[in-house]
Design a protein around this motif. Structure first.
Motif, short mmCIF file in Angstrom:
data_model
loop_
_atom_site.label_atom_id
_atom_site.label_comp_id
_atom_site.label_asym_id
_atom_site.label_seq_id
_atom_site.Cartn_x
_atom_site.Cartn_y
_atom_site.Cartn_z
N ARG A 143 0.85 -1.20 0.00
CA ARG A 143 0.00 0.00 0.00
C ARG A 143 0.87 1.24 0.00
NH1 ARG A 143 -5.05 -1.44 0.78
NH2 ARG A 143 -5.40 -3.41 1.83
N VAL A 144 0.35 2.32 -0.53
CA VAL A 144 1.10 3.58 -0.48
C VAL A 144 1.22 4.03 0.98
CG1 VAL A 144 0.48 4.35 -2.80
CG2 VAL A 144 -0.99 4.96 -0.87
N ALA A 145 2.23 4.85 1.25
CA ALA A 145 2.45 5.34 2.61
C ALA A 145 1.29 6.25 3.04
CB ALA A 145 3.77 6.10 2.67
N ALA A 146 1.08 6.31 4.35
CA ALA A 146 -0.06 7.08 4.87
C ALA A 146 0.35 8.47 5.35
CB ALA A 146 -0.70 6.29 6.01
N ARG A 147 1.63 8.82 5.27
CA ARG A 147 2.07 10.11 5.84
C ARG A 147 1.31 11.27 5.20
NH1 ARG A 147 6.55 7.24 4.95
NH2 ARG A 147 7.46 6.32 6.82
N ARG A 148 0.92 12.18 6.06
CA ARG A 148 0.06 13.27 5.59
C ARG A 148 0.79 14.61 5.57
NH1 ARG A 148 -5.15 11.98 5.61
NH2 ARG A 148 -5.86 14.12 5.96
N VAL A 149 1.91 14.66 6.27
CA VAL A 149 2.59 15.94 6.43
C VAL A 149 3.89 15.90 5.63
CG1 VAL A 149 3.57 17.54 8.12
CG2 VAL A 149 1.64 16.06 8.74
N LEU A 150 4.07 16.88 4.74
CA LEU A 150 5.24 16.85 3.85
C LEU A 150 6.55 16.78 4.61
CD1 LEU A 150 4.66 19.21 0.78
CD2 LEU A 150 5.07 16.75 0.79
N SER A 151 6.61 17.42 5.77
CA SER A 151 7.88 17.46 6.50
C SER A 151 8.31 16.07 7.00
CB SER A 151 7.82 18.46 7.66
OG SER A 151 6.77 18.09 8.53
N ASP A 152 7.39 15.08 6.96
CA ASP A 152 7.75 13.69 7.33
C ASP A 152 8.10 12.86 6.10
OD1 ASP A 152 7.12 14.18 9.97
OD2 ASP A 152 5.05 13.45 9.78
N CYS A 153 7.95 13.42 4.92
CA CYS A 153 7.95 12.61 3.69
C CYS A 153 9.31 12.54 3.00
CB CYS A 153 6.95 13.17 2.70
SG CYS A 153 5.25 12.85 3.18
N VAL A 154 9.57 11.38 2.37
CA VAL A 154 10.69 11.24 1.44
C VAL A 154 10.09 11.15 0.03
CG1 VAL A 154 12.58 9.75 0.67
CG2 VAL A 154 12.22 10.15 3.11
N GLU A 224 -3.57 0.50 -7.59
CA GLU A 224 -4.00 -0.71 -6.87
C GLU A 224 -3.45 -0.73 -5.44
OE1 GLU A 224 -6.21 -3.03 -7.60
OE2 GLU A 224 -6.74 -1.88 -9.40
N ALA A 225 -2.45 0.10 -5.19
CA ALA A 225 -1.91 0.21 -3.82
C ALA A 225 -2.62 1.33 -3.06
CB ALA A 225 -0.41 0.46 -3.87
N GLY A 226 -3.70 1.85 -3.64
CA GLY A 226 -4.50 2.88 -2.96
C GLY A 226 -3.99 4.29 -3.19
N GLY A 227 -3.06 4.47 -4.13
CA GLY A 227 -2.48 5.79 -4.35
C GLY A 227 -3.16 6.57 -5.47
N PHE A 228 -2.68 7.77 -5.64
CA PHE A 228 -3.20 8.67 -6.68
C PHE A 228 -2.06 9.00 -7.63
CE2 PHE A 228 -7.47 10.08 -5.37
CZ PHE A 228 -7.58 9.29 -4.24
N VAL A 229 -2.37 9.07 -8.91
CA VAL A 229 -1.34 9.39 -9.89
C VAL A 229 -1.99 10.16 -11.04
CG1 VAL A 229 -1.51 7.09 -10.98
CG2 VAL A 229 0.56 8.43 -11.27
#
Ligand code: IPD
Ligand code: CA
Ligand code: CA
Ligand code: CA
Length: 266
Positions: A143-154, A224-229
């Motif tokens: 599944r895609v990652a659930a992080r919501r805040v950009l400052s936590d994201c890679v 299919e991993a629940g993400g958006f593209v």
């Protein structure tokens, strides 16, 4: 979940080509390489892998169309189906002995990607997805990652070559993203970048100037991993437009917004 017969055909083709790539990767210094354009190389390894994938897929479905990076497009008599294939995504990595490359196979049906396989033979990682069936890494659901805040994201990206245009705009985008996220990565194989978003390793990804074979399989993996593209306009025109932004709903939205920020005139 059991794979369909068609997905099995794609997996077999990717793994057979992957074996050929693994052999060539061990002797990379002996490969003949030619240059197609600015920082665009093709080696015997790419050509061999494309022939293997082509022959395997066309043996199984002789009426389908075939679009591969290294050959002329074959229209097929079927009209509805087309294979979209990158036999070696990450050629530059491959030629430098960097084990970040993959075989990528997408299946298009009536203009929609309905199945995708991405295989990195160096790590033995097989990413698969079929419409409605979920996305998998070596048969485990991803599944895609659930992080919501950009400052936590890679966030992953592609760096356009100076000779291929768009680099000025890219630098502006990079500056915006760098200022807001935990880290930016450039791994050098777009198909794997998209697979990493599907697997939740990267929180998001953006790149422009891509070709259909770089993206086809990755698009369905992410969905299919629940993400958006989408493309940079937020539309579903990635294959024609060459731009792609991906992530979970929130991160995808923010990357599209970054890609549309005005470019300062000085
Ligand atoms: C390349 C890789 C790279 C991307 C380039 C592609 P290739 O594909 O996906 O990450 O930045 O735009 O051309 O040529 O190695 O198959
Ligand atoms: Ca290439
Ligand atoms: Ca590619
Ligand atoms: Ca390629």
């Amino acid at each position: 979940m059991a794979r369909s017969a068609l997905l099995n055909v794609m997996v077999q083709a990717a793994m057979k080509a992957g074996k050929s790539l693994s052999r060539d990767f061990g002797e990379v210094q002996n490969l003949q390489v030619s240059v197609k354009g600015p920082s665009d190389f093709v080696s015997q390894a790419d050509l061999k892998a494309e022939k293997i994938v082509h022959d395997e897929l066309m043996k199984a479905r002789p009426t389908y169309g075939f679009l591969g990076e290294e050959g002329d497009e074959e229209k097929g008599t079927d009209g509805a189906h087309r294979w979209i294939v990158d036999p070696l995504d990450g050629t530059t990595n491959f030629l430098h002995g960097i084990p970040q490359f993959a075989v990528s196979i997408g299946l298009e049906r009536n203009g929609e990607i309905v199945a995708g396989v991405i295989f990195n033979p160096a790590t033995d990682e097989l990413f698969t997805a079929e419409k409605g069936g979920g996305a998998f890494l070596n048969d485990r659901r991803i599944r895609v990652a659930a992080r919501r805040v950009l400052s936590d994201c890679v966030i992953g990206c592609g760096v356009p070559h100076l000779g291929r245009g768009n680099h000025g705009k890219f630098l502006v985008e990079l500056r915006h993203v760098m200022g807001e996220v935990a880290g930016v990565r450039r791994f050098g194989a777009a198909a794997l970048d998209l697979a990493y978003v599907a697997a939740g390793r990267l929180d998001g990804f953006w790149e422009t100037g891509l070709s259909p074979w770089d993206m086809a399989a990755g698009l369905i993996l992410i969905r299919e991993a629940g993400g958006f593209v989408s493309d940079f306009k937020g539309s579903n025109d990635m294959l024609a437009d060459g731009s792609v932004a991906a992530g979970n709903e929130l991160i995808h939205k923010q990357l599209v917004e970054v890609a549309n920020r005005p470019i300062p005139t000085r």
